[in-house]
Scaffold this motif. Structure first.
Motif, PDB file in Angstrom:
ATOM      1  N   GLN A  82      -9.096   6.876   1.489  1.00 12.10           N
ATOM      2  CA  GLN A  82      -8.657   7.002   2.775  1.00 12.10           C
ATOM      3  C   GLN A  82      -7.879   5.867   3.335  1.00 12.10           C
ATOM      4  N   VAL A  83      -6.778   5.570   4.105  1.00 10.34           N
ATOM      5  CA  VAL A  83      -6.546   4.609   4.872  1.00 10.34           C
ATOM      6  C   VAL A  83      -7.446   4.252   5.768  1.00 10.34           C
ATOM      7  N   LEU A 106       0.923  -1.252   0.091  1.00  6.52           N
ATOM      8  CA  LEU A 106      -0.063   0.114  -0.016  1.00  6.52           C
ATOM      9  C   LEU A 106       0.881   1.328  -0.139  1.00  6.52           C
ATOM     10  N   PHE A 107       0.748   2.162  -1.139  1.00  2.00           N
ATOM     11  CA  PHE A 107       1.273   3.346  -1.046  1.00  2.00           C
ATOM     12  C   PHE A 107       0.386   4.458  -0.388  1.00  2.00           C
ATOM     13  N   VAL A 108       1.135   5.355   0.604  1.00  2.00           N
ATOM     14  CA  VAL A 108       0.295   6.295   1.104  1.00  2.00           C
ATOM     15  C   VAL A 108       0.830   7.858   0.993  1.00  2.00           C
ATOM     16  N   CYS A 109      -0.092   8.796   0.610  1.00  2.00           N
ATOM     17  CA  CYS A 109       0.454  10.208   0.768  1.00  2.00           C
ATOM     18  C   CYS A 109      -0.862  10.702   1.613  1.00  2.00           C
ATOM     19  N   HIS A 110      -0.727  12.160   1.336  1.00  2.02           N
ATOM     20  CA  HIS A 110      -1.784  12.814   2.225  1.00  2.02           C
ATOM     21  C   HIS A 110      -3.143  12.641   1.609  1.00  2.02           C
ATOM     22  N   GLY A 111      -3.349  13.046   0.511  1.00  2.00           N
ATOM     23  CA  GLY A 111      -4.846  13.106  -0.057  1.00  2.00           C
ATOM     24  C   GLY A 111      -5.153  11.903  -1.356  1.00  2.00           C
ATOM     25  N   ASN A 112      -4.162  11.237  -1.566  1.00  2.42           N
ATOM     26  CA  ASN A 112      -4.113   9.941  -2.634  1.00  2.42           C
ATOM     27  C   ASN A 112      -4.738  10.568  -3.810  1.00  2.42           C
ATOM     28  N   ILE A 113      -3.864  11.744  -4.309  1.00  2.00           N
ATOM     29  CA  ILE A 113      -4.208  12.082  -5.748  1.00  2.00           C
ATOM     30  C   ILE A 113      -3.060  12.220  -6.474  1.00  2.00           C
ATOM     31  N   VAL A 121      -1.037  -4.289  -5.229  1.00  2.00           N
ATOM     32  CA  VAL A 121      -0.642  -2.947  -5.191  1.00  2.00           C
ATOM     33  C   VAL A 121      -1.833  -2.037  -4.982  1.00  2.00           C
ATOM     34  N   ASP A 122      -1.673  -1.274  -4.112  1.00  2.00           N
ATOM     35  CA  ASP A 122      -2.939  -0.071  -3.872  1.00  2.00           C
ATOM     36  C   ASP A 122      -2.438   1.110  -3.357  1.00  2.00           C
ATOM     37  N   SER A 123      -3.244   2.250  -3.197  1.00  2.00           N
ATOM     38  CA  SER A 123      -2.809   3.226  -2.888  1.00  2.00           C
ATOM     39  C   SER A 123      -3.995   4.134  -1.902  1.00  2.00           C
ATOM     40  N   ALA A 124      -3.456   4.896  -0.993  1.00  2.00           N
ATOM     41  CA  ALA A 124      -4.752   5.375  -0.232  1.00  2.00           C
ATOM     42  C   ALA A 124      -3.761   6.959   0.464  1.00  2.00           C
ATOM     43  N   GLY A 125      -4.732   7.473   0.959  1.00  3.89           N
ATOM     44  CA  GLY A 125      -4.357   8.769   1.816  1.00  3.89           C
ATOM     45  C   GLY A 125      -4.609   8.701   3.171  1.00  3.89           C
ATOM     46  N   THR A 126      -3.703   9.494   4.018  1.00  2.00           N
ATOM     47  CA  THR A 126      -4.038   9.546   5.428  1.00  2.00           C
ATOM     48  C   THR A 126      -5.354  10.724   5.760  1.00  2.00           C
TER      49      THR A 126
END
Length: 161
Positions: A75-76, A7-14, A39-44
């Motif tokens: 969101q996570v 899972l890749f994570v940043c602030h807003g997932n954009i 593989v996925d991604s999300a924002g905090t």
């Protein structure tokens, strides 16, 4: 067959995390590992839930052959800490947010995205800058994804075959 998950994570997932997801997905496909690694991604934060990645991220990624078009921000969730084997934060601020929420026995899953490039390195947030920032993010994430892939291959025999 063992399935590994990232899972890749940043602030807003954009911007950063969907770009990282797209790059890693392409690297895994090239390595013949797409069926073995999720593989996925999300924002905090949930500011952009349901939105597509930033148009500048999509354009920069497309110029290098990465497709982000089907991704949508999320969101996570608390369940993500147990569901993903590796959770990679774009920067120390997001890593701290994840550490606060993550159960103690799963903390070893949390790392910075750029860890293979050197301790403490962070992916800069290109959101408020110009187009060059999105290219810089791609440069960094391409190198980091290669580094993570090499680390995973060396740690997991089933990925090397």
């Amino acid at each position: 067959m063992k399935i590994f998950s990232i899972l890749f994570v940043c602030h807003g997932n954009i911007c950063r995390s969907p770009t990282a997801e797209g790059v890693m997905r392409a690297r895994l496909a090239q390595a013949g590992l797409l069926s073995r690694v999720v593989v996925d991604s999300a924002g905090t934060h949930g500011y952009h839930v349901g939105e597509a990645p930033d148009a500048r991220s999509v354009k920069a990624a497309a110029s290098r052959g990465y497709d982000l078009a089907s991704q949508r921000a999320r969101q996570v969730a608390d369940e993500d800490f147990a569901a993903f084997d590796l959770i990679l934060a774009a920067d120390s601020r997001n890593l701290a947010d994840l550490r606060r929420r993550c159960p103690a026995h799963l903390q070893d899953r949390l790392h910075l995205m750029l860890e293979p490039l050197g301790e403490g390195r962070e992916v800069p947030d290109p959101y408020y800058g110009g187009c060059r920032g999105f290219e810089e993010v791609l440069d960094l994430l391409e190198a980091a994804c290669e580094g993570w892939l090499e680390q995973l291959r060396s740690r997991h025999d089933w990925m090397a075959s």
